[in-house]
Design an enzyme around this catalytic site. Sequence first.
Site, PDB file in Angstrom:
ATOM      1  N   ASP A 127      44.778  42.590  33.338  1.00  0.00           N
ATOM      2  CA  ASP A 127      43.344  42.902  33.366  1.00  0.00           C
ATOM      3  C   ASP A 127      42.665  42.350  34.613  1.00  0.00           C
ATOM      4  O   ASP A 127      41.707  42.926  35.113  1.00  0.00           O
ATOM      5  CB  ASP A 127      42.664  42.385  32.105  1.00  0.00           C
ATOM      6  CG  ASP A 127      43.055  43.254  30.934  1.00  0.00           C
ATOM      7  OD1 ASP A 127      44.121  43.013  30.347  1.00  0.00           O
ATOM      8  OD2 ASP A 127      42.319  44.214  30.651  1.00  0.00           O
ATOM      9  N   ALA A 136      42.475  48.209  31.175  1.00  0.00           N
ATOM     10  CA  ALA A 136      41.700  47.960  32.397  1.00  0.00           C
ATOM     11  C   ALA A 136      41.420  49.212  33.255  1.00  0.00           C
ATOM     12  O   ALA A 136      40.256  49.527  33.529  1.00  0.00           O
ATOM     13  CB  ALA A 136      42.386  46.864  33.206  1.00  0.00           C
TER      14      ALA A 136
END
Length: 344
Positions: free
Chosen positions: A234, A47
């Site tokens: 994420d 991420a």
Amino acid sequence: MLPTIKWENNKVIMIDQRKLPFKEIYLELNSYHEVAEAISNMTIRGAPAIGIAAAFGIALGVLKLNDGENYIEKFYDICEVFKKTRPTAKNLFWAIDRIKRVFESNKNLPLKVIKEKIIEEALLIEKEDIEINKKISENGERLIKKEEKILTHCNAGELATGGFGTAIGVIKSAFYNGKKIKVYVDETRPFLQGARLTCWELKKAGIPHVLITDNMAGWLMKKGKITCVIVGADRIASNGDTANKIGTYSLAILAKEHGIPFYVAAPLSTIDFSIGTGEEIPIEERNKKEVLEINSISIAPEGTEAENPAFDVTPSSFITAIITEKGVVRKPYLKSLKKLKEVS
Ligand code: MRU
């Protein structure tokens, strides 16, 4: 420190994570299209790392804009290309929004100045991420006992960030502080981020680790071989529900059943305060080939159907604590995360 991604002479350099651990190849990307493709095809992944890549990619695109064209419209077109690369990680959209804000507050200045400001912001996003990871690691390290057998899933290390890592950063800090650490690394099918990337990083850091297949965790917990779980994230919803690599949800359930703490380590840029629960997190569905093949070799009869959700959502009730750069928060997350947002 491993250079996962860097901006050099108006180019983007990144290590090709698809080739690790067998080949350490650095790619030099010259256009925003190449960077967008590198995010989609997971040359770069994780991420925070894809947030940095998007910021650098937009900067590359902006560098090529000309005074004679409608560069405002073109800027937004470039941002749209990056928004479509991967849907789940909040950091990607957060980084695009940061670059957009810089563009918007400077759009009346000469294009040359706009270009400089955007490169500056992209570099700042990268620099801040490294500092944030160090803080996450310091905060998380306090939760780690003198002796710990830690299970981690996917890769939330240097390769997934601007540097140092989130979940792996916590593990590294504990190890460097003299704690006796053994890491169990889930292989993380189908893309094998655990086997290929986390083992590669832990080996370089000299941290004792053992590779397991994803279906072994429950039994090892039962046998007392795992004392805590740490993963990255994420996207985290306002109530603490957390999207992370597929398989994380099962680990959280297993950890709860065995009375093992389950920690999530992530920067505030991963928290999506615009959504109430994990139900609203978009889950990426990737190519079925990733499941049906390993290294381009079929592992099932021709015509077999497959599913490939890249992430799952762990309900916050399964999460012992969320470790951020601003501190460690616990249930009820709606309240504790909101408080964290207010102080930052
Ligand atoms: O599909 P990937 O490899 O991008 O998924 C990455 C993860 O799920 C990581 O755990 C997450 O991004 C945290 S990285 C600090």
